[in-house]
Design a protein around this motif. Structure first.
Motif, short mmCIF file in Angstrom:
data_model
loop_
_atom_site.label_atom_id
_atom_site.label_comp_id
_atom_site.label_asym_id
_atom_site.label_seq_id
_atom_site.Cartn_x
_atom_site.Cartn_y
_atom_site.Cartn_z
N TYR A 80 22.01 5.17 -13.53
CA TYR A 80 20.99 5.89 -12.76
C TYR A 80 21.70 6.60 -11.62
O TYR A 80 22.56 6.03 -10.96
CB TYR A 80 19.93 4.93 -12.22
N LYS A 114 11.18 -3.86 -13.83
CA LYS A 114 10.61 -2.50 -13.77
C LYS A 114 9.18 -2.52 -13.25
O LYS A 114 8.52 -1.51 -13.23
CB LYS A 114 10.64 -1.85 -15.15
N ARG A 140 6.04 4.17 -9.00
CA ARG A 140 6.82 3.08 -9.61
C ARG A 140 8.22 2.98 -9.03
O ARG A 140 8.80 3.95 -8.57
CB ARG A 140 6.92 3.30 -11.12
N PHE A 181 12.03 0.35 -9.47
CA PHE A 181 12.76 -0.67 -10.21
C PHE A 181 13.48 -1.57 -9.21
O PHE A 181 13.99 -1.11 -8.20
CB PHE A 181 13.81 -0.06 -11.14
N LYS A 241 11.53 5.24 -8.67
CA LYS A 241 11.79 5.89 -9.95
C LYS A 241 11.92 7.40 -9.85
O LYS A 241 12.80 8.00 -10.46
CB LYS A 241 10.69 5.52 -10.95
#
Length: 106
Positions: free
Chosen positions: A10, A28, A36, A38, A98
């Motif tokens: 990422y 997650k 959202r 993680f 995210k």
């Protein structure tokens, strides 16, 4: 064609600096202020801001905001301390929002 042996990474959405590995995702199922997020067991190429008490959905925590080491974009935060016993598993882990990260080599 992508190299299948390359690690799934990422990156910072702004500058593509590598900030976390896919295999370090702990969960997650997190929510941040913009959607959202993680929970990662490790993060890299980041800078931590000052520690502060913050009242989150799951209660009071000591957190430090984290920023991309390359461009300075705010990416999320690191859990330094959880006051609730049920939240102690988060200590030392990193939240990355995210929408602020991009998948590489997926």
């Amino acid at each position: 064609m992508a190299d299948v042996s390359a690690p799934r990474i990422y990156s910072c959405h702004n500058c593509r600096n590598h900030v976390a590995r896919h295999e370090d995702i702990f969960s997650k199922n997190f929510q941040a202020s913009h959607g959202r997020a993680f929970l990662f067991s490790h993060a890299m190429n980041i800078v931590e801001g000052p520690k502060e008490n913050r009242n989150l959905i799951t209660g009071l925590h000591v957190v430090a905001d984290i920023f991309c080491k390359n461009c300075g974009m705010a990416l999320g935060w690191k859990y330094e301390k959880a006051y609730e016993e049920s939240q102690k598993y988060k200590e030392g882990k990193f939240i990355l929002e995210k929408f602020k990260i991009t998948k590489e080599n997926f």
